[in-house]
Design an enzyme around this catalytic site. Sequence first.
Site, PDB file in Angstrom:
ATOM      1  CG  HIS A   1       1.824  -1.171  10.912  1.00  0.00           C
ATOM      2  ND1 HIS A   1       0.959  -0.154  11.256  1.00  0.00           N
ATOM      3  CD2 HIS A   1       1.367  -1.638   9.725  1.00  0.00           C
ATOM      4  CE1 HIS A   1       0.028  -0.038  10.333  1.00  0.00           C
ATOM      5  NE2 HIS A   1       0.252  -0.932   9.396  1.00  0.00           N
TER       6      HIS A   1
ATOM      7  CG  ASP B   1       1.768   1.654  14.055  1.00  0.00           C
ATOM      8  OD1 ASP B   1       2.898   1.615  13.520  1.00  0.00           O
ATOM      9  OD2 ASP B   1       0.720   1.281  13.487  1.00  0.00           O
TER      10      ASP B   1
ATOM     11  N   GLY C   1      -3.739  -0.633   3.167  1.00  0.00           N
ATOM     12  CA  GLY C   1      -3.122   0.313   2.240  1.00  0.00           C
ATOM     13  C   GLY C   1      -3.256   1.757   2.687  1.00  0.00           C
TER      14      GLY C   1
ATOM     15  CB  SER D   1      -1.148   1.310   7.200  1.00  0.00           C
ATOM     16  OG  SER D   1      -1.977   0.404   7.850  1.00  0.00           O
TER      17      SER D   1
HETATM   18  C1  4AZ Z   1      -4.430  -2.472   7.274  1.00  0.00           C
HETATM   19  O1  4AZ Z   1      -4.429  -3.681   7.083  1.00  0.00           O
HETATM   20  C2  4AZ Z   1      -5.576  -1.833   7.964  1.00  0.00           C
HETATM   21  N1  4AZ Z   1     -10.102  -0.432   9.512  1.00  0.00           N
HETATM   22  C3  4AZ Z   1      -5.590  -0.473   8.175  1.00  0.00           C
HETATM   23  C4  4AZ Z   1      -6.667   0.124   8.810  1.00  0.00           C
HETATM   24  C5  4AZ Z   1      -7.708  -0.640   9.256  1.00  0.00           C
HETATM   25  C6  4AZ Z   1      -7.714  -2.007   9.046  1.00  0.00           C
HETATM   26  C7  4AZ Z   1      -6.645  -2.606   8.408  1.00  0.00           C
HETATM   27  C8  4AZ Z   1      -8.852   0.019   9.951  1.00  0.00           C
HETATM   28  O2  4AZ Z   1      -3.496  -1.770   6.890  1.00  0.00           O
END
Ligand code: 4AZ
Length: 245
Positions: A42, A93, A190, A192
């Site tokens: 993603h 993902d 961030g 991710s």
């Molecule tokens: C994001 O927006 C995101 N709490 C990544 C991880 C989590 C929430 C949002 C998990 O990239």
Amino acid sequence: IVGGSFTPIESQPWVAAIFTRRGQFLCGGSLIAPCWVLTAAHCFEGYDPSEKEFTVYLGKSAINETNALKEQKFIVQKLVIHRQYNASNYNYDIALLKIKNKDGGCAVKSPSTRTVCLPPKDTQLPVGYKCSIVGYGKENAWGFSKILKEGQVNLLSQSECRSKDYYGDKVTGNMFCAAKPNWRIDACKGDSGGPLVCEVAGRMFLFGVVSWGDGCAQRNKPGVYTKVTNFNKWILKTLCNVSLV
Ligand code: 4AZ
């Protein structure tokens, strides 16, 4: 990372930082082989995979700081997004980046750069097992930490995470959840693409890729991670096939 603590890159030397060519920070990643970074699919939404317009850094302790002695810089030679990735529910993902530096080389081992192990297929850790999440993402509602942070979270059972109060059937078999019992430590925007690593028999293994969650560090809303052990074959096949090209 919400909660947890700042950590030097030497403690998590497989952490990669992925930027756009224009220098905008995009996502974290994990070095799984000298030329390969594993991350989330993603992260590349809205980008043309054929453009490969990304820069990857290894050995970086903070995303707004440069330490030429520690970091290694790469361009992306190949971006492989899982064919079954579903942008509407974040199933599958997972993505792989083949990296090369300006001389055509890959990552060189150093105190700040190292590969992480992939767990053998069918490895199942017990519910409650303590693992670490690492990233440069948001510390709270107000801002990015920009400095690498690490936090400890416990693995949750699939049934708990699929309960009505949590995420119900939004959690697929390619996902697992992890959180702290007090909900104070979590991945956030961030983080991710970055790693969830677990120590087994004195070695660190990459079990999860930060994928999604309903907000950050919210009660009954654990972090959701791509289940790396479901993708052993896909990872091996991608590394072998693409290496021949
Ligand atoms: C994001 O927006 C995101 N709490 C990544 C991880 C989590 C929430 C949002 C998990 O990239």
